[in-house]
Motif scaffolding. Structure first.
Motif, mmCIF file in Angstrom:
data_model
loop_
_atom_site.group_PDB
_atom_site.id
_atom_site.type_symbol
_atom_site.label_atom_id
_atom_site.label_comp_id
_atom_site.label_asym_id
_atom_site.label_seq_id
_atom_site.Cartn_x
_atom_site.Cartn_y
_atom_site.Cartn_z
ATOM 1 N N GLY A 299 83.909 0.909 66.702
ATOM 2 C CA GLY A 299 82.829 0.803 65.236
ATOM 3 C C GLY A 299 83.850 1.794 64.162
ATOM 4 N N ALA A 300 83.959 2.391 65.105
ATOM 5 C CA ALA A 300 85.232 3.347 63.622
ATOM 6 C C ALA A 300 85.707 3.021 63.203
ATOM 7 C CB ALA A 300 84.958 4.948 63.959
ATOM 8 N N ARG A 301 87.286 2.458 64.556
ATOM 9 C CA ARG A 301 88.297 2.079 63.963
ATOM 10 C C ARG A 301 88.169 0.728 63.083
ATOM 11 N NH1 ARG A 301 91.220 1.918 69.935
ATOM 12 N NH2 ARG A 301 89.425 4.165 70.230
ATOM 13 N N LEU A 302 87.173 -0.624 63.714
ATOM 14 C CA LEU A 302 87.055 -1.356 62.826
ATOM 15 C C LEU A 302 86.679 -0.944 61.016
ATOM 16 C CD1 LEU A 302 85.029 -3.353 65.137
ATOM 17 C CD2 LEU A 302 87.829 -4.307 63.828
ATOM 18 N N ARG B 51 93.081 -8.425 64.931
ATOM 19 C CA ARG B 51 93.713 -9.269 64.193
ATOM 20 C C ARG B 51 92.438 -10.426 64.358
ATOM 21 N NH1 ARG B 51 93.400 -14.397 67.883
ATOM 22 N NH2 ARG B 51 93.634 -13.568 69.785
ATOM 23 N N HIS B 52 92.470 -11.085 63.237
ATOM 24 C CA HIS B 52 91.655 -12.433 62.342
ATOM 25 C C HIS B 52 91.021 -13.211 63.501
ATOM 26 C CE1 HIS B 52 91.698 -9.720 58.768
ATOM 27 N NE2 HIS B 52 90.838 -10.767 58.351
ATOM 28 N N ALA B 53 90.119 -13.398 63.996
ATOM 29 C CA ALA B 53 89.701 -14.890 64.568
ATOM 30 C C ALA B 53 89.953 -15.814 63.363
ATOM 31 C CB ALA B 53 88.161 -14.656 64.774
ATOM 32 N N GLU B 54 91.000 -16.757 63.878
ATOM 33 C CA GLU B 54 90.854 -17.818 62.975
ATOM 34 C C GLU B 54 91.039 -19.115 62.854
ATOM 35 O OE1 GLU B 54 92.268 -17.639 59.764
ATOM 36 O OE2 GLU B 54 93.192 -15.033 59.827
ATOM 37 N N SER B 55 91.354 -19.526 64.529
ATOM 38 C CA SER B 55 90.992 -20.518 64.895
ATOM 39 C C SER B 55 89.409 -20.917 65.346
ATOM 40 C CB SER B 55 91.973 -21.285 66.239
ATOM 41 O OG SER B 55 91.870 -20.520 67.048
ATOM 42 N N ASP B 56 89.121 -22.459 65.839
ATOM 43 C CA ASP B 56 87.736 -21.972 66.610
ATOM 44 C C ASP B 56 87.757 -21.803 67.891
ATOM 45 O OD1 ASP B 56 86.673 -23.650 64.930
ATOM 46 O OD2 ASP B 56 87.290 -25.331 65.224
ATOM 47 N N ARG C 136 85.530 -13.612 56.963
ATOM 48 C CA ARG C 136 86.426 -13.252 57.739
ATOM 49 C C ARG C 136 86.160 -12.743 58.528
ATOM 50 N NH1 ARG C 136 92.669 -12.933 56.135
ATOM 51 N NH2 ARG C 136 92.682 -13.458 58.147
ATOM 52 N N LEU C 137 86.493 -12.570 60.018
ATOM 53 C CA LEU C 137 86.754 -12.357 61.013
ATOM 54 C C LEU C 137 87.400 -11.255 62.058
ATOM 55 C CD1 LEU C 137 83.534 -11.554 63.412
ATOM 56 C CD2 LEU C 137 83.756 -13.640 63.866
ATOM 57 N N THR D 98 90.728 -11.841 74.797
ATOM 58 C CA THR D 98 89.048 -10.951 75.560
ATOM 59 C C THR D 98 88.975 -9.878 74.549
ATOM 60 O OG1 THR D 98 89.383 -10.612 77.809
ATOM 61 C CG2 THR D 98 87.358 -9.090 76.448
ATOM 62 N N VAL D 99 87.517 -10.199 73.182
ATOM 63 C CA VAL D 99 87.063 -9.404 72.138
ATOM 64 C C VAL D 99 86.179 -8.537 72.616
ATOM 65 C CG1 VAL D 99 85.892 -9.831 69.709
ATOM 66 C CG2 VAL D 99 87.550 -11.796 70.985
ATOM 67 N N LEU D 100 86.845 -7.388 71.950
ATOM 68 C CA LEU D 100 86.132 -5.609 72.755
ATOM 69 C C LEU D 100 84.889 -5.204 70.991
ATOM 70 C CD1 LEU D 100 88.940 -3.477 73.595
ATOM 71 C CD2 LEU D 100 87.621 -5.237 74.798
ATOM 72 N N ALA D 101 85.353 -6.365 69.675
ATOM 73 C CA ALA D 101 84.288 -6.010 68.785
ATOM 74 C C ALA D 101 84.855 -6.545 68.162
ATOM 75 C CB ALA D 101 84.491 -4.016 68.518
ATOM 76 N N MET D 102 83.806 -6.347 66.664
ATOM 77 C CA MET D 102 84.443 -7.654 65.824
ATOM 78 C C MET D 102 83.588 -7.293 64.493
ATOM 79 S SD MET D 102 82.249 -11.075 66.314
ATOM 80 C CE MET D 102 82.657 -10.579 68.293
#
Length: 159
Positions: free
Chosen positions: A100-103, A14-19, A55-56, A64-68
């Motif tokens: 990385g491949a999924r992203l 999902r996108h990182a939208e907020s601070d 966008r991120l 917890t963020v694993l990858a982006m």
């Protein structure tokens, strides 16, 4: 709690939208961009870059963020409409889980849905590990980028 300590729950993209989302992304982005001095500076930069369609997209396991993957949709005379992949990073403790491949696959879908004709990214000439990964993911080297640092002194001299 470290990533290794967390239960093996499924992660979602999902996108990182907020601070607050961006603050959760900071420990991972810091591994890719250590020159950014703080989470506050990172959030300020992303806020400015959003005006350029940045966008991120992040892989989240709970909070917890694993990858982006940081990206933007652009258009120029060289490529036409394209997706530029600014940032791609997996937290060191989640490497080997194929994030990385999924992203990249998610970026290809995003580019296709937006009518883009290419996905473009840059990597350092000395970053052989990343280059091997990109080749495995079907990305091909098609250009060499040149740059010249501009300092305040240089800009004043040409004025």
């Amino acid at each position: 709690m470290t990533l290794e300590d967390q239960p093996a729950r499924s992660a979602t993209l999902r996108h990182a939208e907020s601070d607050d989302d961006l603050r959760a992304c900071w420990p991972v982005m810091q591994q890719l961009r250590p020159h950014i001095p703080s989470a506050d500076d990172f959030i300020a930069r992303v806020s400015r870059m959003r005006g350029q369609s940045y966008r991120l997209l992040a892989a989240w396991r709970g909070d917890t963020v694993l990858a982006m993957a940081g990206y933007r949709l652009q258009e120029n005379l060289v490529y036409g409409r394209f997706l530029y992949l600014d940032d791609l990073v997996t937290h060191e403790s989640a490497r080997g889980e194929k994030w990385g491949a999924r992203l990249i696959e998610a970026m290809v879908r995003t580019a296709s849905e937006a009518g883009c004709v290419k996905l473009v990214l840059d990597t350092g000439l000395s970053n052989a590990r990343a280059q091997r990964f990109y080749f495995r993911e079907g990305l091909l080297s098609s250009a060499m980028r040149f740059n010249r640092p501009i300092s305040a002194t240089t800009a004043q001299e040409t004025a």
